[in-house]
Design an enzyme around this catalytic site. Structure first.
Site, PDB file in Angstrom:
ATOM      1  N   GLY A   1     -14.199   0.717   3.467  1.00 16.09           N
ATOM      2  CA  GLY A   1     -15.532   0.155   3.598  1.00 16.09           C
ATOM      3  C   GLY A   1     -16.493   1.045   4.579  1.00 16.09           C
ATOM      4  O   GLY A   1     -17.651   1.084   4.375  1.00 16.09           O
TER       5      GLY A   1
ATOM      6  N   GLU B   1       0.854  -1.219   0.074  1.00 15.51           N
ATOM      7  CA  GLU B   1      -0.009  -0.120   0.031  1.00 15.51           C
ATOM      8  C   GLU B   1       0.727   1.239  -0.133  1.00 15.51           C
ATOM      9  O   GLU B   1       2.030   1.434   0.620  1.00 15.51           O
ATOM     10  CB  GLU B   1      -0.928  -0.024   1.126  1.00 15.51           C
ATOM     11  CG  GLU B   1      -2.063  -0.971   1.162  1.00 15.51           C
ATOM     12  CD  GLU B   1      -2.960  -0.923   2.338  1.00 15.51           C
ATOM     13  OE1 GLU B   1      -2.956  -0.030   2.860  1.00 15.51           O
ATOM     14  OE2 GLU B   1      -3.670  -1.955   2.411  1.00 15.51           O
TER      15      GLU B   1
ATOM     16  N   HIS C   1      -9.922  -0.380   0.786  1.00 15.20           N
ATOM     17  CA  HIS C   1      -9.997  -0.327   2.430  1.00 15.20           C
ATOM     18  C   HIS C   1     -10.595   1.021   2.767  1.00 15.20           C
ATOM     19  O   HIS C   1     -10.135   1.810   3.470  1.00 15.20           O
ATOM     20  CB  HIS C   1      -8.326  -0.053   2.834  1.00 15.20           C
ATOM     21  CG  HIS C   1      -8.330  -0.386   4.195  1.00 15.20           C
ATOM     22  ND1 HIS C   1      -8.401  -1.457   4.893  1.00 15.20           N
ATOM     23  CD2 HIS C   1      -7.780   0.459   5.294  1.00 15.20           C
ATOM     24  CE1 HIS C   1      -8.102  -1.320   6.237  1.00 15.20           C
ATOM     25  NE2 HIS C   1      -7.874  -0.136   6.213  1.00 15.20           N
TER      26      HIS C   1
END
Length: 131
Positions: A106, A86, A104
């Site tokens: 959510g 990431e 990432h």
């Protein structure tokens, strides 16, 4: 405080969980530099055709070992919300046809953000009402 809620839960040794589960989802704390929780030897313990989901942190699952497990059929599919590299996941992960990806975020829906704002406002009001 509210009433205590009791949720009965069965626990099993981790190796048994790996060997018997059809779906394995990871929701654990993890610091950069910690060893992965799922790696080659642990994938080998799993049922053939298992599904793996990681929404914890990048590095919880060894991506290279996951790719090998997907190639062999040990893992049928994976869903990842986090990545080792990431914010730049590897192309092999991004392009794999058996991996579903999300970025990432959510909890970053309009509804979730509104609820957080309301909760913060309630806490501030409650604080000043007590004075």
């Amino acid at each position: 405080g509210g009433a205590d809620i009791i949720v009965p839960m069965q626990t099993v040794p981790f190796e048994k969980l790996l060997a018997e589960s059809d779906y394995i989802t990871l929701h654990v704390p993890f610091k950069k530099g910690d060893p992965p929780i799922l790696y080659k030897e642990r994938f080998e313990l799993m049922k053939n055709g298992v599904m793996v989901v990681n929404t914890s942190r990048g590095g919880v699952v060894s991506e290279q070992d996951l790719l090998e497990a997907l190639q062999s059929g040990k893992v049928a599919a994976a869903a990842l919300d986090v990545f080792e590299g990431e914010p730049n996941p590897s192309k092999a992960i991004l392009q794999h046809p058996k991996i579903s990806l999300t970025p990432h975020i959510g909890a970053s829906t309009v509804e979730a953000q509104q609820r957080v704002g309301l909760e913060v406002a309630r806490k501030i009001i409650s604080f000043f009402d007590k004075k």
